[in-house]
Scaffold this motif. Structure first.
Motif, PDB file in Angstrom:
ATOM      1  N   HIS A  23      -7.928   5.127   5.123  1.00 27.43           N
ATOM      2  CA  HIS A  23      -9.156   5.246   4.346  1.00 27.43           C
ATOM      3  C   HIS A  23     -10.176   4.186   4.753  1.00 27.43           C
ATOM      4  O   HIS A  23     -11.368   4.490   4.940  1.00 27.43           O
ATOM      5  N   GLU A  24      -9.719   2.952   4.922  1.00 29.72           N
ATOM      6  CA  GLU A  24     -10.635   1.861   5.276  1.00 29.72           C
ATOM      7  C   GLU A  24     -11.198   2.039   6.691  1.00 29.72           C
ATOM      8  O   GLU A  24     -12.363   1.726   6.954  1.00 29.72           O
ATOM      9  N   CYS A  43       0.832  -1.209   0.000  1.00 31.35           N
ATOM     10  CA  CYS A  43       0.000   0.000   0.000  1.00 31.35           C
ATOM     11  C   CYS A  43       0.865   1.256   0.000  1.00 31.35           C
ATOM     12  O   CYS A  43       0.569   2.244  -0.694  1.00 31.35           O
ATOM     13  N   LEU A  44       1.934   1.222   0.778  1.00 32.07           N
ATOM     14  CA  LEU A  44       2.831   2.373   0.840  1.00 32.07           C
ATOM     15  C   LEU A  44       3.488   2.614  -0.515  1.00 32.07           C
ATOM     16  O   LEU A  44       3.658   3.758  -0.947  1.00 32.07           O
ATOM     17  N   ALA A  45       3.842   1.531  -1.203  1.00 30.25           N
ATOM     18  CA  ALA A  45       4.465   1.662  -2.522  1.00 30.25           C
ATOM     19  C   ALA A  45       3.511   2.303  -3.518  1.00 30.25           C
ATOM     20  O   ALA A  45       3.918   3.141  -4.333  1.00 30.25           O
ATOM     21  N   LYS A  46       2.241   1.925  -3.465  1.00 30.23           N
ATOM     22  CA  LYS A  46       1.262   2.495  -4.389  1.00 30.23           C
ATOM     23  C   LYS A  46       0.964   3.950  -4.048  1.00 30.23           C
ATOM     24  O   LYS A  46       0.759   4.771  -4.936  1.00 30.23           O
ATOM     25  N   GLY A  52       1.341  -1.005  10.319  1.00 30.24           N
ATOM     26  CA  GLY A  52       2.007   0.168   9.772  1.00 30.24           C
ATOM     27  C   GLY A  52       0.974   1.129   9.212  1.00 30.24           C
ATOM     28  O   GLY A  52      -0.055   0.707   8.685  1.00 30.24           O
ATOM     29  N   TRP A  53       1.240   2.440   9.308  1.00 30.39           N
ATOM     30  CA  TRP A  53       0.296   3.431   8.810  1.00 30.39           C
ATOM     31  C   TRP A  53       0.522   3.713   7.324  1.00 30.39           C
ATOM     32  O   TRP A  53       1.652   3.930   6.892  1.00 30.39           O
ATOM     33  N   ASP A  54      -0.553   3.717   6.564  1.00 27.18           N
ATOM     34  CA  ASP A  54      -0.526   4.111   5.157  1.00 27.18           C
ATOM     35  C   ASP A  54      -1.894   4.664   4.798  1.00 27.18           C
ATOM     36  O   ASP A  54      -2.844   4.588   5.591  1.00 27.18           O
ATOM     37  N   SER A  55      -2.013   5.208   3.597  1.00 25.72           N
ATOM     38  CA  SER A  55      -3.266   5.842   3.183  1.00 25.72           C
ATOM     39  C   SER A  55      -4.413   4.852   3.094  1.00 25.72           C
ATOM     40  O   SER A  55      -5.569   5.200   3.366  1.00 25.72           O
ATOM     41  N   VAL A  56      -4.121   3.603   2.713  1.00 25.92           N
ATOM     42  CA  VAL A  56      -5.177   2.606   2.548  1.00 25.92           C
ATOM     43  C   VAL A  56      -5.808   2.252   3.887  1.00 25.92           C
ATOM     44  O   VAL A  56      -7.035   2.241   4.029  1.00 25.92           O
ATOM     45  N   VAL A  57      -4.990   1.950   4.887  1.00 26.98           N
ATOM     46  CA  VAL A  57      -5.552   1.560   6.188  1.00 26.98           C
ATOM     47  C   VAL A  57      -6.325   2.729   6.808  1.00 26.98           C
ATOM     48  O   VAL A  57      -7.388   2.534   7.408  1.00 26.98           O
ATOM     49  N   HIS A 108      -7.069   4.387  -2.407  1.00 23.81           N
ATOM     50  CA  HIS A 108      -8.060   3.471  -2.980  1.00 23.81           C
ATOM     51  C   HIS A 108      -7.434   2.211  -3.587  1.00 23.81           C
ATOM     52  O   HIS A 108      -8.081   1.496  -4.338  1.00 23.81           O
ATOM     53  N   TYR A 109      -6.178   1.946  -3.274  1.00 22.49           N
ATOM     54  CA  TYR A 109      -5.514   0.736  -3.760  1.00 22.49           C
ATOM     55  C   TYR A 109      -6.141  -0.504  -3.123  1.00 22.49           C
ATOM     56  O   TYR A 109      -6.438  -0.523  -1.920  1.00 22.49           O
ATOM     57  N   VAL A 110      -6.348  -1.556  -3.930  1.00 25.11           N
ATOM     58  CA  VAL A 110      -6.884  -2.820  -3.437  1.00 25.11           C
ATOM     59  C   VAL A 110      -5.737  -3.836  -3.375  1.00 25.11           C
ATOM     60  O   VAL A 110      -5.200  -4.224  -4.414  1.00 25.11           O
ATOM     61  N   PRO A 111      -5.343  -4.288  -2.184  1.00 25.12           N
ATOM     62  CA  PRO A 111      -4.228  -5.238  -2.050  1.00 25.12           C
ATOM     63  C   PRO A 111      -4.587  -6.600  -2.629  1.00 25.12           C
ATOM     64  O   PRO A 111      -5.764  -6.926  -2.807  1.00 25.12           O
TER      65      PRO A 111
END
Length: 287
Positions: free
Chosen positions: A74-75, A13-16, A67-72, A20-23
């Protein structure tokens, strides 16, 4: 109540870098089935994958992810977790920038920031064996092993990665060619320094294969200090962390090291998240 989120998809997720990335399904299933890994670190918490949080429990006072990222983030917001319990977008962007592999270059001997094929070809004249790493990558992805020359696929990957992630990190492939001390590839070992809240909590010893984490070896700090020059590594790394990391980040952090048979230590990477080494260290303490 503490809510712990196991999100092993964090590096992807961090790389993307997109909310709104779907793992991949495999990462989501791993998170769902093994969320209790977090309970070893936080035994008093309720543990879940982010997709297992069905509604906001008003008793939640703190949220702790792997770990914190935009995806977690957002969800969790979608599931009703209040924004005040979550980091700001600026804080998440700081974590993402710190995780960019160029951050740790000052601690890495003979590693290079590559922005062109021409520069990589110059490096190949110095040494035949390199590992090329995408600055944001995880779980063994984003790595390419180069031997002697760049293949057409290597060239295409390098150009695309530089365009999307600003550069590629070239690291000597010490497992393939040994290092300047003459140590053989089989003599290399992987250890880590583990930190929480800006404080050192212990060491971990782990095994990898082709750049992929495989397992931790349950050695105590005393055993690791006796076998590897980790104290010396700490004395070099901690002043750098104090000057460059702790002023802007106080979360979980692991510094991965590669150690050769002659006692040379090389910084491999820094993970700005929880690590399996922290879990192994806590498991040892509980025995």
């Amino acid at each position: 109540m503490r809510l712990c989120i196991f999100n092993p998809e964090h590096d992807l997720c961090l790389a993307k870098g997109r909310a709104h990335y779907v793992p991949p399904r495999s990462a989501v299933e791993f998170a769902h089935h093994d969320a209790n890994i977090m309970s070893l670190l936080y035994p008093d918490a309720v543990c879940s994958s982010v997709y297992g949080v069905s509604r906001f429990d008003r008793d939640v006072t703190e949220v702790i992810p792997w770990g914190w990222d935009s995806v977690v983030k957002h969800e969790l917001l979608k599931r009703g977790i209040p924004a005040e319990l979550l980091p700001s977008d600026e804080e998440i962007n700081t974590i993402r920038e710190l995780q960019h592999r160029s951050t740790v270059l000052p601690l890495q001997e003979d590693c290079h920031e590559v922005r062109s094929i021409e520069y990589m070809e110059l490096l190949l004249k110095r040494s035949e064996h390199w590992v090329l790493k995408a600055p944001w990558s995880g779980a063994g992805r984003g790595l390419r092993w180069v031997h002697g020359s760049l293949t057409p696929i290597d060239r295409d990957w390098l150009v695309k990665t530089v365009a999307s992630q600003r550069c590629v990190i070239a690291e000597p492939n010490r497992r393939e060619a040994g290092d300047r001390s003459g140590a053989s590839p089989s003599s290399l070992a992987d250890v880590a320094l583990e930190y929480m809240g800006g404080s050192f909590i212990g060491y971990s010893y782990f095994k990898t294969g082709s750049g992929v984490y495989k397992e931790n070896v349950l050695w105590t700090d005393t055993q690791i200090e006796a076998a590897f020059p980790v104290r010396e590594a700490r004395s070099c790394i901690e002043p750098w962390l104090a000057a460059n990391v702790w002023p802007c980040y106080r979360g979980p952090l692991g510094v991965d090291l590669m150690v050769d048979a002659r006692g040379q230590t090389f910084v491999s990477e820094i993970n700005f998240r929880h690590t399996m080494g922290m879990v192994a260290h806590e498991k040892i303490n509980q025995q």
